[in-house]
Design an enzyme around this catalytic site. Sequence first.
Site, PDB file in Angstrom:
ATOM      1  N   LYS A 145      16.679   5.107 -10.907  1.00  0.00           N
ATOM      2  CA  LYS A 145      16.325   3.685 -10.765  1.00  0.00           C
ATOM      3  C   LYS A 145      15.300   3.394 -11.859  1.00  0.00           C
ATOM      4  O   LYS A 145      14.116   3.671 -11.720  1.00  0.00           O
ATOM      5  CB  LYS A 145      15.730   3.437  -9.379  1.00  0.00           C
ATOM      6  CG  LYS A 145      15.882   2.028  -8.825  1.00  0.00           C
ATOM      7  CD  LYS A 145      15.290   0.911  -9.668  1.00  0.00           C
ATOM      8  CE  LYS A 145      13.799   0.771  -9.543  1.00  0.00           C
ATOM      9  NZ  LYS A 145      13.214  -0.143 -10.551  1.00  0.00           N
ATOM     10  N   GLU A 176       3.535  10.942 -10.726  1.00  0.00           N
ATOM     11  CA  GLU A 176       2.880  11.041 -12.037  1.00  0.00           C
ATOM     12  C   GLU A 176       2.304   9.648 -12.293  1.00  0.00           C
ATOM     13  O   GLU A 176       3.055   8.718 -12.596  1.00  0.00           O
ATOM     14  CB  GLU A 176       3.981  11.395 -13.045  1.00  0.00           C
ATOM     15  CG  GLU A 176       3.537  11.663 -14.426  1.00  0.00           C
ATOM     16  CD  GLU A 176       2.543  12.768 -14.475  1.00  0.00           C
ATOM     17  OE1 GLU A 176       2.847  13.868 -14.009  1.00  0.00           O
ATOM     18  OE2 GLU A 176       1.428  12.517 -14.968  1.00  0.00           O
ATOM     19  N   CYS A 185       0.437   6.433 -20.664  1.00  0.00           N
ATOM     20  CA  CYS A 185      -0.493   6.824 -19.588  1.00  0.00           C
ATOM     21  C   CYS A 185      -1.609   7.688 -20.154  1.00  0.00           C
ATOM     22  O   CYS A 185      -2.656   7.822 -19.541  1.00  0.00           O
ATOM     23  CB  CYS A 185       0.216   7.475 -18.412  1.00  0.00           C
ATOM     24  SG  CYS A 185       1.527   8.560 -18.879  1.00  0.00           S
ATOM     25  N   GLU A 220      -7.288   1.194 -14.931  1.00  0.00           N
ATOM     26  CA  GLU A 220      -6.316   1.348 -16.013  1.00  0.00           C
ATOM     27  C   GLU A 220      -5.891  -0.042 -16.486  1.00  0.00           C
ATOM     28  O   GLU A 220      -5.333  -0.825 -15.710  1.00  0.00           O
ATOM     29  CB  GLU A 220      -5.105   2.136 -15.510  1.00  0.00           C
ATOM     30  CG  GLU A 220      -4.119   2.439 -16.615  1.00  0.00           C
ATOM     31  CD  GLU A 220      -2.965   3.316 -16.147  1.00  0.00           C
ATOM     32  OE1 GLU A 220      -2.413   3.042 -15.062  1.00  0.00           O
ATOM     33  OE2 GLU A 220      -2.613   4.261 -16.877  1.00  0.00           O
TER      34      GLU A 220
HETATM   35  P1  ADP Z   1       4.066  -0.811 -13.606  1.00  0.00           P
HETATM   36  O1  ADP Z   1       2.920  -1.394 -12.812  1.00  0.00           O
HETATM   37  O2  ADP Z   1       3.667   0.000 -14.755  1.00  0.00           O
HETATM   38  O3  ADP Z   1       5.173  -1.782 -13.904  1.00  0.00           O
HETATM   39  P2  ADP Z   1       5.184   0.368 -11.295  1.00  0.00           P
HETATM   40  O4  ADP Z   1       4.519   1.551 -10.745  1.00  0.00           O
HETATM   41  O5  ADP Z   1       5.103  -0.892 -10.516  1.00  0.00           O
HETATM   42  O6  ADP Z   1       4.650   0.290 -12.738  1.00  0.00           O
HETATM   43  O7  ADP Z   1       6.721   0.650 -11.592  1.00  0.00           O
HETATM   44  C1  ADP Z   1       7.257   1.870 -12.041  1.00  0.00           C
HETATM   45  C2  ADP Z   1       8.622   2.029 -11.414  1.00  0.00           C
HETATM   46  O8  ADP Z   1       8.466   1.989  -9.998  1.00  0.00           O
HETATM   47  C3  ADP Z   1       9.617   0.912 -11.735  1.00  0.00           C
HETATM   48  O9  ADP Z   1      10.907   1.475 -11.823  1.00  0.00           O
HETATM   49  C4  ADP Z   1       9.512   0.001 -10.528  1.00  0.00           C
HETATM   50  O10 ADP Z   1      10.672  -0.777 -10.331  1.00  0.00           O
HETATM   51  C5  ADP Z   1       9.317   1.013  -9.422  1.00  0.00           C
HETATM   52  N1  ADP Z   1       8.664   0.502  -8.201  1.00  0.00           N
HETATM   53  C6  ADP Z   1       7.707  -0.443  -8.097  1.00  0.00           C
HETATM   54  N2  ADP Z   1       7.351  -0.622  -6.798  1.00  0.00           N
HETATM   55  C7  ADP Z   1       8.079   0.247  -6.068  1.00  0.00           C
HETATM   56  C8  ADP Z   1       8.160   0.575  -4.663  1.00  0.00           C
HETATM   57  N3  ADP Z   1       7.408  -0.038  -3.758  1.00  0.00           N
HETATM   58  N4  ADP Z   1       9.038   1.524  -4.289  1.00  0.00           N
HETATM   59  C9  ADP Z   1       9.803   2.174  -5.187  1.00  0.00           C
HETATM   60  N5  ADP Z   1       9.778   1.915  -6.517  1.00  0.00           N
HETATM   61  C10 ADP Z   1       8.921   0.975  -6.957  1.00  0.00           C
END
Ligand code: ADP
Length: 496
Positions: free
Chosen positions: A175, A250, A284, A385
């Site tokens: 995903k 991570e 990161c 961050e």
């Molecule tokens: P950023 O803030 O850097 O965009 P995220 O941690 O929100 O990073 O997103 C990283 C990945 O996690 C993306 O693929 C996003 O779609 C997914 N993601 C965000 N929220 C969730 C959640 N609650 N459960 C599973 N995957 C998530």
Amino acid sequence: MPPTYRNYIDGKWIPSTSCHVIRDLNPADFRDCLGEFPESGPDEISQAVRAAHRAFASWRRVPAPARGEFVARWGELIARDEEALARLITMENGKTLQESKSEVKEAFDFARFMSAQARLIEGSTFPSQHERRLLMTLRQPVGVTALITPWNFPILIPCWKLFPALICGNTVILKPAEECPLAAHRLVELAAEAGLAPGVVNLIHGSGEGTGRTLVKHPGVALVSFTGSTETGRRIAQECALSLKRHVLELGGKNAQIVLADADLTEAVEGAVVGAYKTTGQRCTATSRIIVEQTVAGSFSERFLERTKQIRVGNGLDANVDMGPLVSESRRKRVHAYVEAGRREGAHLLLGGYFYESEPLAQGAFYPPTVFDSVKPGMAIAREEIFGPVICLMEAEDLEAALLDLNNNPYGLSASVYTSNMHTALEAVERIEAGLVYINSPTTGSELHMPFGGVKATGDGHREAGRYGLNIFSEWKSAYINYGRRVSRVELQTPA
Ligand code: ADP
């Protein structure tokens, strides 16, 4: 009309039943939409999980070296398409073409490395406390794994997870981040071209809160491997805890570079520029704080500002550009909100901190290199961050004070120290609270065969890359093999 993309389930490109779409915009020019991707729902996710389960039964039985050969073929196709993939990353993510090429190169180097590891998925033997008994450990696959990846390395981070997952005999559902789904689409197209059996790798598009969350909760998923923000990582950990699902996180960083008075200042300035502005500060491991020993703080700051002013901001496809846009408009707003917070808290803005108002930069998520000084350790810009080209200059009296400031932070991914004194360098390596420590080089630049990951809020103690991914994607089995005659009594003599 931008093209519409599909999910990849059980070896077929399947149109989504969802009527919600996610538009994939070029961050260098929002008028350029690269495609529309589905917001996949629970039915599609269940379909992918079922396909991955069916495939697992046979994939786990494919000899590991043959699984490695598949990864090698996939890697060769990534190498063949290096140019096209790099252009695509730049258009979708914004980083410069040169950086995109390095990303793709690392992806196929990692495929080569991991395909060789497939012949080395070793266990151990141990002496038994009983006669005629062989003890051995072997690695077994975990099962169906969900790989949830971010947008900052849209080819490399999926590969960091896919290749070890596959050589260990797992099947996967990827995903990717909704900001950069096209890179993942191309990557999976190449897997299909490499001759992958249906259901071994599946690709599901959608948002994090919708598709990602549903995938994490699915009872058919045995392991979630996630790279992204600490906030989301916490949510995933909570979700997984409810069903005791294995998860590997991570997460973020707030990386600091220390510059001591005995350092080569030219090198320290160059290192800081690389660490701060490559990938527009969205690694990161990007440098976010620079802690300089007081006696050289003035000269370091002057030289660092001079170099920062030379950074050319623009479309990453242009060879004369040093720094591309941020990945999206929402990211730009978030970075700017931190800059505003820094001003309110009394930090002194020396450079940057504004939106571009004229063309062509006004059409994209561009943000200038931004430098603060008079930053105090308790300020939000020094603790959280930011994930953008924003640098906090701080001063420290000596190594002790600098280490205190560096460690006084919730995160612990990467750190760097510039010094010409070997004793100081080794003392710092020992005492820095981070997973990665660099001496006389920037906080970025890890090599693929070294363990990658951090301490404290940066993760949950796992390490990716190198051979360490095998620990994530395999389970240990301990086997006790009796070959004497009167062996059944053995178990009565041991407590467990
Ligand atoms: P950023 O803030 O850097 O965009 P995220 O941690 O929100 O990073 O997103 C990283 C990945 O996690 C993306 O693929 C996003 O779609 C997914 N993601 C965000 N929220 C969730 C959640 N609650 N459960 C599973 N995957 C998530």
